[in-house]
Design a protein around this motif. Structure first.
Motif, PDB file in Angstrom:
ATOM      1  N   PRO A 170       0.829  -1.214   0.000  1.00  0.00           N
ATOM      2  CA  PRO A 170       0.000   0.000   0.000  1.00  0.00           C
ATOM      3  C   PRO A 170       0.858   1.257   0.000  1.00  0.00           C
ATOM      4  O   PRO A 170       1.870   1.334   0.697  1.00  0.00           O
ATOM      5  CB  PRO A 170      -0.807  -0.128   1.301  1.00  0.00           C
ATOM      6  N   PHE A 171       0.485   2.235  -0.794  1.00  0.00           N
ATOM      7  CA  PHE A 171       1.148   3.539  -0.778  1.00  0.00           C
ATOM      8  C   PHE A 171       0.169   4.582  -1.304  1.00  0.00           C
ATOM      9  O   PHE A 171      -0.865   4.250  -1.885  1.00  0.00           O
ATOM     10  CB  PHE A 171       2.444   3.530  -1.601  1.00  0.00           C
ATOM     11  N   GLN A 172       0.488   5.838  -1.078  1.00  0.00           N
ATOM     12  CA  GLN A 172      -0.394   6.940  -1.441  1.00  0.00           C
ATOM     13  C   GLN A 172       0.009   7.552  -2.781  1.00  0.00           C
ATOM     14  O   GLN A 172       1.156   7.463  -3.206  1.00  0.00           O
ATOM     15  CB  GLN A 172      -0.361   8.025  -0.350  1.00  0.00           C
ATOM     16  N   ARG A 173      -0.949   8.205  -3.408  1.00  0.00           N
ATOM     17  CA  ARG A 173      -0.677   8.897  -4.660  1.00  0.00           C
ATOM     18  C   ARG A 173       0.212  10.112  -4.399  1.00  0.00           C
ATOM     19  O   ARG A 173       0.013  10.856  -3.433  1.00  0.00           O
ATOM     20  CB  ARG A 173      -1.985   9.347  -5.311  1.00  0.00           C
ATOM     21  N   MET A 174       1.192  10.334  -5.277  1.00  0.00           N
ATOM     22  CA  MET A 174       2.105  11.458  -5.112  1.00  0.00           C
ATOM     23  C   MET A 174       2.753  11.795  -6.454  1.00  0.00           C
ATOM     24  O   MET A 174       3.020  10.912  -7.270  1.00  0.00           O
ATOM     25  CB  MET A 174       3.192  11.128  -4.093  1.00  0.00           C
ATOM     26  N   ILE A 175       2.991  13.083  -6.688  1.00  0.00           N
ATOM     27  CA  ILE A 175       3.760  13.539  -7.840  1.00  0.00           C
ATOM     28  C   ILE A 175       4.827  14.487  -7.324  1.00  0.00           C
ATOM     29  O   ILE A 175       4.519  15.450  -6.615  1.00  0.00           O
ATOM     30  CB  ILE A 175       2.875  14.266  -8.878  1.00  0.00           C
ATOM     31  N   LEU A 176       6.094  14.217  -7.659  1.00  0.00           N
ATOM     32  CA  LEU A 176       7.221  15.068  -7.258  1.00  0.00           C
ATOM     33  C   LEU A 176       7.838  15.668  -8.511  1.00  0.00           C
ATOM     34  O   LEU A 176       8.280  14.926  -9.404  1.00  0.00           O
ATOM     35  CB  LEU A 176       8.274  14.241  -6.522  1.00  0.00           C
ATOM     36  N   ILE A 177       7.866  16.969  -8.604  1.00  0.00           N
ATOM     37  CA  ILE A 177       8.333  17.641  -9.810  1.00  0.00           C
ATOM     38  C   ILE A 177       9.603  18.416  -9.498  1.00  0.00           C
ATOM     39  O   ILE A 177       9.600  19.349  -8.676  1.00  0.00           O
ATOM     40  CB  ILE A 177       7.245  18.587 -10.359  1.00  0.00           C
ATOM     41  N   ASP A 178      10.698  18.005 -10.153  1.00  0.00           N
ATOM     42  CA  ASP A 178      12.007  18.646  -9.971  1.00  0.00           C
ATOM     43  C   ASP A 178      12.439  18.712  -8.509  1.00  0.00           C
ATOM     44  O   ASP A 178      13.253  19.561  -8.136  1.00  0.00           O
ATOM     45  CB  ASP A 178      12.005  20.053 -10.580  1.00  0.00           C
ATOM     46  N   ARG A 179      11.865  17.846  -7.679  1.00  0.00           N
ATOM     47  CA  ARG A 179      12.177  17.817  -6.244  1.00  0.00           C
ATOM     48  C   ARG A 179      11.982  19.177  -5.592  1.00  0.00           C
ATOM     49  O   ARG A 179      12.586  19.481  -4.553  1.00  0.00           O
ATOM     50  CB  ARG A 179      13.595  17.289  -5.995  1.00  0.00           C
ATOM     51  N   SER A 180      11.129  20.002  -6.205  1.00  0.00           N
ATOM     52  CA  SER A 180      10.872  21.339  -5.661  1.00  0.00           C
ATOM     53  C   SER A 180       9.416  21.517  -5.269  1.00  0.00           C
ATOM     54  O   SER A 180       9.088  22.444  -4.524  1.00  0.00           O
ATOM     55  CB  SER A 180      11.264  22.417  -6.673  1.00  0.00           C
ATOM     56  N   PRO A 189      11.195  22.224   2.005  1.00  0.00           N
ATOM     57  CA  PRO A 189      12.360  21.392   1.673  1.00  0.00           C
ATOM     58  C   PRO A 189      12.475  20.127   2.511  1.00  0.00           C
ATOM     59  O   PRO A 189      12.822  19.066   1.988  1.00  0.00           O
ATOM     60  CB  PRO A 189      13.546  22.332   1.916  1.00  0.00           C
ATOM     61  N   ALA A 190      12.192  20.215   3.810  1.00  0.00           N
ATOM     62  CA  ALA A 190      12.298  19.038   4.668  1.00  0.00           C
ATOM     63  C   ALA A 190      11.271  17.982   4.268  1.00  0.00           C
ATOM     64  O   ALA A 190      11.571  16.785   4.209  1.00  0.00           O
ATOM     65  CB  ALA A 190      12.125  19.431   6.132  1.00  0.00           C
ATOM     66  N   THR A 191      10.054  18.438   3.996  1.00  0.00           N
ATOM     67  CA  THR A 191       9.003  17.504   3.570  1.00  0.00           C
ATOM     68  C   THR A 191       9.355  16.871   2.237  1.00  0.00           C
ATOM     69  O   THR A 191       9.173  15.657   2.034  1.00  0.00           O
ATOM     70  CB  THR A 191       7.658  18.233   3.467  1.00  0.00           C
ATOM     71  N   LEU A 192       9.887  17.679   1.316  1.00  0.00           N
ATOM     72  CA  LEU A 192      10.263  17.152   0.007  1.00  0.00           C
ATOM     73  C   LEU A 192      11.366  16.107   0.139  1.00  0.00           C
ATOM     74  O   LEU A 192      11.324  15.056  -0.524  1.00  0.00           O
ATOM     75  CB  LEU A 192      10.718  18.293  -0.906  1.00  0.00           C
ATOM     76  N   SER A 193      12.359  16.357   0.991  1.00  0.00           N
ATOM     77  CA  SER A 193      13.437  15.386   1.203  1.00  0.00           C
ATOM     78  C   SER A 193      12.886  14.083   1.765  1.00  0.00           C
ATOM     79  O   SER A 193      13.310  12.983   1.369  1.00  0.00           O
ATOM     80  CB  SER A 193      14.492  15.960   2.150  1.00  0.00           C
ATOM     81  N   PHE A 194      11.944  14.197   2.688  1.00  0.00           N
ATOM     82  CA  PHE A 194      11.318  13.005   3.270  1.00  0.00           C
ATOM     83  C   PHE A 194      10.568  12.212   2.202  1.00  0.00           C
ATOM     84  O   PHE A 194      10.672  10.977   2.133  1.00  0.00           O
ATOM     85  CB  PHE A 194      10.363  13.432   4.384  1.00  0.00           C
ATOM     86  N   ALA A 222      13.013  10.471  -0.203  1.00  0.00           N
ATOM     87  CA  ALA A 222      13.621   9.297   0.434  1.00  0.00           C
ATOM     88  C   ALA A 222      12.645   8.126   0.446  1.00  0.00           C
ATOM     89  O   ALA A 222      13.030   6.975   0.188  1.00  0.00           O
ATOM     90  CB  ALA A 222      14.073   9.632   1.850  1.00  0.00           C
ATOM     91  N   GLY A 223      11.381   8.417   0.731  1.00  0.00           N
ATOM     92  CA  GLY A 223      10.372   7.364   0.717  1.00  0.00           C
ATOM     93  C   GLY A 223      10.186   6.778  -0.670  1.00  0.00           C
ATOM     94  O   GLY A 223      10.039   5.558  -0.832  1.00  0.00           O
ATOM     95  N   PHE A 224      10.199   7.642  -1.665  1.00  0.00           N
ATOM     96  CA  PHE A 224      10.076   7.144  -3.039  1.00  0.00           C
ATOM     97  C   PHE A 224      11.250   6.246  -3.398  1.00  0.00           C
ATOM     98  O   PHE A 224      11.065   5.169  -3.978  1.00  0.00           O
ATOM     99  CB  PHE A 224       9.988   8.310  -4.016  1.00  0.00           C
ATOM    100  N   GLU A 225      12.463   6.681  -3.088  1.00  0.00           N
ATOM    101  CA  GLU A 225      13.647   5.887  -3.430  1.00  0.00           C
ATOM    102  C   GLU A 225      13.643   4.536  -2.714  1.00  0.00           C
ATOM    103  O   GLU A 225      14.067   3.527  -3.295  1.00  0.00           O
ATOM    104  CB  GLU A 225      14.922   6.665  -3.082  1.00  0.00           C
ATOM    105  N   ARG A 226      13.148   4.517  -1.483  1.00  0.00           N
ATOM    106  CA  ARG A 226      13.047   3.245  -0.754  1.00  0.00           C
ATOM    107  C   ARG A 226      12.069   2.311  -1.470  1.00  0.00           C
ATOM    108  O   ARG A 226      12.361   1.137  -1.699  1.00  0.00           O
ATOM    109  CB  ARG A 226      12.570   3.520   0.665  1.00  0.00           C
ATOM    110  N   ASP A 227      10.898   2.834  -1.841  1.00  0.00           N
ATOM    111  CA  ASP A 227       9.909   2.012  -2.537  1.00  0.00           C
ATOM    112  C   ASP A 227      10.403   1.606  -3.926  1.00  0.00           C
ATOM    113  O   ASP A 227      10.133   0.489  -4.381  1.00  0.00           O
ATOM    114  CB  ASP A 227       8.589   2.781  -2.660  1.00  0.00           C
ATOM    115  N   TRP A 228      11.112   2.513  -4.593  1.00  0.00           N
ATOM    116  CA  TRP A 228      11.633   2.203  -5.928  1.00  0.00           C
ATOM    117  C   TRP A 228      12.615   1.026  -5.867  1.00  0.00           C
ATOM    118  O   TRP A 228      12.589   0.140  -6.734  1.00  0.00           O
ATOM    119  CB  TRP A 228      12.320   3.436  -6.497  1.00  0.00           C
TER     120      TRP A 228
END
Length: 317
Positions: free
Chosen positions: A193-203, A223-228, A231-237
């Motif tokens: 299970p995971f939530q819908r998310m779109i990250l654009i240019d990490r900004s 910035p802190a939320t984006l880094s979190f 990191a979650g995306f990279e773990r799931d990837w």
């Protein structure tokens, strides 16, 4: 530039002293002669009745001069283009949009307004888009995404997306994934299970305000939320499965299977314990236990040892 046939004819003409008669050319040489004349490597002289060879150096210098002139024209055009579009740019940037100040989140209500804002951000994306898509997407939404994502990849950006295995049974999603991966994108599946998310240019990240509610979204720039989130995306990837989308899109593609459960099964068959499997895949033991329960049911195994033995033998229940 001359093709092989025209080049051979030019060399033959040089071997004949640099000229050939205008009349009496074999039909099979006519196209090559016309190409040489168009390029300026062969000059017709009706007064004497001959084609005369022209120096390739002179032709090259002429073409180079023309190309440099065209390049200069294009550079000047490119430098002036932002000024020509200045009024339109100011009007576009005057539209209501998210705050660019770090730490702020903008809430957007309504699917149409959300899609419009996402389309703006995607069109402005310079480097990378990361997405997680847990549920089915409508055919119209996939078609819009296909157009936007292809443009991103064409201008040199990167795209990575994570879907759930249910999408493997959706022809529209398989077709979209096949097209996007063929253009350089990367799409994997993760049976968690995971939530819908779109990250654009990490900004900026686009996330639902309430779980399961697609009618209200938050556009986050902290910035802190984006880094979190990254990191979650990279773990799931890292835990997700690669899928041969082009093969699946083929008319003869076999039915898809639950890939995460199969990964658990492969590790069990290799002799790993339930805890070791959980550690290796970065899953909780409870999640692994759920996969094992489904595998035992599929194979008709009573114990974990029996399941591993049956899977090593390759017999399905």
């Amino acid at each position: 530039m001359p093709d092989d046939e025209a080049s051979r004819l030019y060399l033959d003409i040089l071997g004949q002293g640099g000229r050939i008669p205008l009349d009496g050319l074999p039909p099979e040489q006519q196209a090559a002669v016309e190409l040489l004349v168009d390029l300026g490597l062969l000059m017709p002289n009706p007064l004497d009745g001959w084609f005369t060879a022209v120096s390739p150096r002179a032709v090259a210098e002429r073409f180079s001069a023309e190309m440099r002139a065209e390049a200069t024209r294009l550079l000047l055009r490119a430098e002036g283009l932002p000024h020509e579009l200045d009024a339109l740019t100011r009007a576009y940037e005057a539209l209501p949009r998210r705050s660019d100040r770090p730490g702020e989140a903008t809430y957007v209500d309504g699917n149409e307004a959300i899609r419009h804002r996402i389309a703006q951000l995607v069109s402005e994306c310079e480097r990378e888009i990361l997405t997680t898509q847990p549920g089915p997407r409508s055919p119209s939404g996939l078609e819009l995404a296909r157009t936007q994502d292809k443009l991103l990849l064409k201008r040199g950006g990167t795209l990575r997306s994570i879907y759930q295995p249910v999408t493997l049974r959706e022809p529209e999603t398989v077709g979209y994934a096949s097209a996007i991966t063929a253009h350089g994108g990367a799409i994997r599946v993760l049976d968690e299970p995971f939530q819908r998310m779109i990250l654009i240019d990490r900004s900026v990240a686009v996330v639902p305000v309430t779980t399961g509610d697609t009618n209200r979204a938050a556009f986050v720039t902290d910035p802190a939320t984006l880094s979190f989130l990254v990191a979650g995306f990279e773990r799931d990837w890292a835990r997700s499965d690669v899928v041969p989308w082009q093969e699946m899109a083929a008319p003869t593609a076999p039915a898809a299977t639950a890939t995460a459960a199969d990964r658990v099964g492969r590790l069990l068959a290799a002799g790993l314990t339930q805890r070791a499997v959980a550690t290796r895949l970065g899953l909780s033991e409870r999640t692994v236990a759920g996969h094992i329960s489904r595998l035992r049911e599929r194979y008709g195994a009573q114990t974990l040892f029996q399941l591993g033995w049956l899977m090593r033998g390759g017999r399905r229940g």
